[in-house]
Design an enzyme around this catalytic site. Structure first.
Site, short mmCIF file in Angstrom:
data_model
loop_
_atom_site.label_atom_id
_atom_site.label_comp_id
_atom_site.label_asym_id
_atom_site.label_seq_id
_atom_site.Cartn_x
_atom_site.Cartn_y
_atom_site.Cartn_z
N ASP A 149 0.87 -1.17 0.00
CA ASP A 149 0.00 0.00 0.00
C ASP A 149 0.92 1.23 0.00
OD1 ASP A 149 -2.27 1.73 0.48
OD2 ASP A 149 -1.58 1.83 2.55
N ASP B 214 -6.79 -1.77 3.95
CA ASP B 214 -6.07 -2.84 3.26
C ASP B 214 -6.44 -4.22 3.80
OD1 ASP B 214 -4.42 -1.11 1.63
OD2 ASP B 214 -3.40 -0.58 3.48
#
Length: 642
Positions: free
Chosen positions: A340, A543
Site C-alpha cells: 500500500d 487494506d
C-alpha cells in the site's frame, strides 16, 4: 510476646526465602534430575566394578526413576490422551528391555541422555516464553486514579474508559489512553522496539507498558485493560508459540505411524534373525533392543519445534510479531510483495515541499499570512502549511477576519485591508494559476505533488506544493527485498501522476494507480497466479481485504487493533527494513530445520544399518541416537541469537 513476634518474623522470612529458592529452581528441575541420574549411573558403575551388584542395580534403578520420570510421565499422558504411541514410549521400552537383558549401564545412559535432551527442549521452550514473561512484568498492577479531585491507587483491572489517571516521571503507563494534560517523552521500546524516546503532548496516544521519562501527565483511559495494545501483543505471541507450522504438523502425524512400524519390526527381529540367520537368542534380543533405541525418531521430532519457537522469540524481541509458525515458514517462500502507498511506503501525512513566492515580495510575510489563515482550518493540507511555517518562522500568527471555508475548494479571509484566497487553481482563477512563475504548477503536479495557490487582492502571491513524503527507510527496504530476489509492486488509489512519482522514488518494480480496496484484492489474486507466494503490506485498515487475500499479510504497527487482528505478521515499529529481516529469519529457520531433518534421518539410517551388520553395540547406539537429538536442539537454539 516480643519473642513470639520475633520468631514469627524469622519464620516468615525463612518461608519467603524458601519460596524464592523453589521459584528459581523450578525451571531447571528437569536438568537437575538428569544430572543427578548421571551421578547415580557413575555410582552404579563404580559399585559394579567392586562386585557390589545389588547396590549397583539399586543405583541404576534410582537413575532410571529420577532421570526418566519427566519424559515417562509426558509419554504416558500423551499416549492416553491421543491414544497413540509416541517417541517417549519407545525410550521407556528400550530402557526396560536393556535392563531385562542385563545391560543396566546402557539402559541408564539411554535414560540419562534422553533426560538431558528433554531438559534442553524445555530450556528452549522457557527461553522462547521469556520475552512474554518479561513483557507481562512491564505492565504496572496499579494506577493513580483521579476522581472528583481526589487521587486514589487502584488495580489496573478496575480502570474504565473515560477515567483519568496521573502518571509521574519514571513510572510506567498502566493502560492505553490519550494525554489530556501535560507533556513528556516516552520510552516505547516495549511496544515498538525503538530505543529513542518519543515526545508526547496534548491528545497524543500513550500505550500500556511504556515509560514516562520526564514529565507528569494526566491520561484519559481509552481502552479496557484486556483490550490494550500491550495485552494484544502478549496474546499474539503466546498464540504464535502454540500454533504449529505445516512441517511440525507433518512430523507429529508421521511420528505415531512410525512408532508403530518400529515396534512391529522390533517384535519381528526378536524371532526371525534367530531362525533365518542363526543368531543366538541373546544376540537376537540384544539387536532388537538396539533397534528400538536407534530407530526412534527423537532427533527428527525435535528438528522443527525448537527452531520455530526460537525464531518467533527472536522476531518478538525485534518488534516483528508472527501469528504462528505457518506464517514464519511461508515468509521464506515469498516471490512477490505488494505495498500500500499511504502510511506504508509514505509517512501518511502531507508535508510542504515547496513554498514559492512571487518575485519581489517578502517570503516570510507571505508565509506568515498564509499560515495564519490556514491555522484556522483543520484540513490535513492546512495543518501541513502551519507546521511548515512553525518550522521556518520566528514570528507569531495573525488573527484573520471574515474567515469562510469553501468546502472542496479552499478558504477565504481578510487580514487588515487585504482579501485572501487559498485553495485550488479553479478557486482563484485557472488562467492566472497556470501562468504563475512560468507554469511551475504543472511541473510540480507531474512530480506527484498537490498544488495550492495563495491569492491576495486578486493577485497570486505564492504557490504551495505538498506531498505525502516517502519514508526515509523505504528505498533501502525495497532494495534489500530486490536483493533477496523478490518482485515489488505498489497498489494505490492515487492518480497515475502521483503513483508514478512515489513508485520512482521508492524503487518498486511496478505500480498500479487509482486502485480501490476491492480492486487491490483482484490485483493480488493476479500476482498470486504469476508468482504463487505473495505478501501484502499495509496499515491494516482499508487494506484488510488485501491482507487477508495474500499468502502472508504484513501490517504496519500504526494500524494497531485492525493490524493485529487482520495480518499474519505485524511490524510494531513502522520500519520497512524489518520485512527483509523477517524473511531472512524465516530462511535461516527453514535452513536449520532442513539441516536437522537431513542430519537426524542420516544418523538413524547409519545406526540401523550398523546394527543389522552386528557392528554396533548398545552404548554406541545410545550415544549416537541421543547425541544426535541434543545436537539438533543445540542447532535450533542458534536462532535465538541476533
Amino acid at each position: 510476646m516480643e519473642s513470639e513476634a520475633k520468631t514469627y518474623v524469622q519464620t516468615k522470612i525463612k518461608n519467603q526465602s524458601e519460596t524464592h529458592l523453589v521459584q528459581r529452581i523450578r525451571p531447571h528441575i528437569e536438568l537437575i534430575a538428569a544430572l543427578f541420574s548421571g551421578v547415580l549411573i557413575l555410582a552404579g558403575w563404580i559399585l559394579d566394578r567392586n562386585d557390589l551388584s545389588t547396590a549397583s542395580v539399586t543405583a541404576y534403578v534410582l537413575a532410571f526413576v529420577i532421570g526418566g520420570f519427566a519424559k515417562a510421565k509426558e509419554g504416558i499422558e500423551e499416549t492416553i490422551a491421543n491414544k497413540e504411541l509416541n517417541v517417549e514410549m519407545l525410550m521407556i521400552f528400550a530402557a526396560i528391555g536393556s535392563a531385562i537383558i542385563g545391560y543396566w549401564t546402557e539402559g541408564a545412559i539411554l535414560i540419562f541422555i534422553f533426560a538431558v535432551s528433554g531438559a534442553l527442549e524445555t530450556y528452549t521452550m522457557n527461553k522462547s516464553h521469556k520475552e512474554i514473561s518479561a513483557l507481562m512484568d512491564l505492565q504496572p498492577e496499579e494506577a493513580l486514579l483521579i476522581r472528583d479531585g481526589i487521587e486514589k491507587k487502584v488495580h489496573v483491572s478496575h480502570l474504565q474508559i473515560g477515567d483519568l489517571i496521573f502518571i509521574k516521571p519514571g513510572e510506567r503507563v498502566p493502560s492505553d489512553g490519550k494525554i489530556v494534560d501535560g507533556s513528556t517523552n516516552l520510552d516505547e521500546a516495549a511496544i515498538t522496539g525503538e530505543s529513542i524516546p518519543i515526545s508526547k503532548g496534548m491528545a497524543d496516544e500513550v500505550f500500556a507498558g511504556t515509560v514516562n521519562l520526564n514529565g507528569a501527565i494526566t491520561v484519559e483511559i481509552t481502552k479496557k485493560n484486556d483490550e490494550t495494545l500491550f495485552h494484544k501483543i502478549i496474546q499474539l505471541v503466546q498464540s504464535a508459540q502454540s500454533e504449529k507450522s505445516p512441517s511440525q504438523l507433518f512430523i507429529e502425524k508421521f511420528e505415531g505411524k512410525y512408532v508403530k512400524i518400529v515396534l512391529a519390526v522390533v517384535v519381528l527381529m526378536m524371532f526371525f534373525p534367530h531362525f533365518l540367520l542363526g543368531w543366538s537368542w541373546n544376540e537376537t534380543f540384544y539387536r532388537a533392543m538396539i533397534l528400538l533405541v536407534v530407530a526412534s525418531p527423537c532427533a527428527l521430532v525435535a528438528s522443527i519445534m525448537p527452531a520455530t519457537l526460537s525464531a518467533i522469540s527472536n522476531g518478538a524481541r525485534k518488534g516483528i510479531l508472527f501469528k504462528g509458525g505457518v506464517h514464519l515458514e511461508n515468509l521464506s517462500h515469498l516471490k512477490a510483495i505488494a505495498f500500500d502507498k499511504t502510511g506504508t511506503l509514505t509517512k501518511g501525512k502531507p508535508e510542504v515541499t515547496d513554498f514559492i513566492v512571487k518575485t519581489g515580495l517578502n517570503h516570510d510575510e507571505i508565509l506568515q499570512k498564509a499560515a495564519s489563515i490556514e491555522n484556522q482550518s483543520t484540513h490535513p493540507l492546512a495543518n501541513a502549511v502551519v507546521k511548515y511555517a512553525n518550522k521556518h518562522l520566528q514570528v507569531s500568527f495573525i488573527r484573520p477576519e471574515g474567515l469562510e471555508d469553501v468546502a472542496g475548494w479552499g478558504v477565504k479571509a481578510k487580514i487588515g485591508h487585504e482579501s485572501w484566497k487559498i485553495g485550488k487553481a479553479a478557486f482563484i482563477g485557472k488562467d492566472e494559476a497556470s501562468s504563475f512563475a512560468n507554469g511551475i504548477a504543472s511541473k510540480l503536479a507531474q512530480e506527484g505533488k498537490t498544488v495550492v495557490f495563495a491569492q491576495r487582492n486578486e493577485e497570486i502571491v505564492a504557490i504551495i506544493a505538498l506531498k505525502d513524503v516517502v519514508r526515509t527507510e523505504t528505498k533501502d527496504a525495497i532494495n534489500q527485498l530486490k536483493k533477496q530476489g523478490i518482485y515489488t509492486m505498489m497498489l494505490t488509489g492515487d492518480s497515475q501522476t502521483t503513483a508514478y512519482a512515489i513508485a520512482s522514488e521508492s524503487h518498486v518494480n511496478d505500480f498500479i494507480a487509482e486502485c480501490l480496496p476491492e480492486e487491490k484484492v483482484n490485483h493480488l489474486k493476479k500476482l498470486k497466479k504469476d508468482y504463487a507466494n505473495v505478501a501484502m503490506v499495509g496499515d491494516g485498515i482499508n487494506d484488510a481485504p488485501a491482507l487477508a487475500t495474500a499468502n502472508v499479510g504484513i501490517a504496519m504497527g500504526e494500524g494497531t487493533d485492525v493490524a493485529l487482528e487482520t495480518a499474519d505478521v505485524v511490524l510494531m515499529k513502522n520500519d520497512l527494513p524489518k520485512i527483509a529481516e523477517a524473511i531472512e529469519l524465516s530462511r535461516r529457520m527453514n535452513k536449520i530445520v532442513k539441516q536437522n531433518v537431513v542430519f537426524s534421518i542420516t544418523v538413524i539410517m547409519i545406526l540401523i544399518a550398523s546394527n543389522f551388520l552386528q557392528i554396533l553395540d548398545l552404548p554406541y547406539g545410545v550415544i549416537g541416537h541421543e547425541g544426535s537429538t541434543i545436537l539438533v536442539i543445540l542447532n535450533s537454539l542458534r536462532l535465538l541469537r541476533n
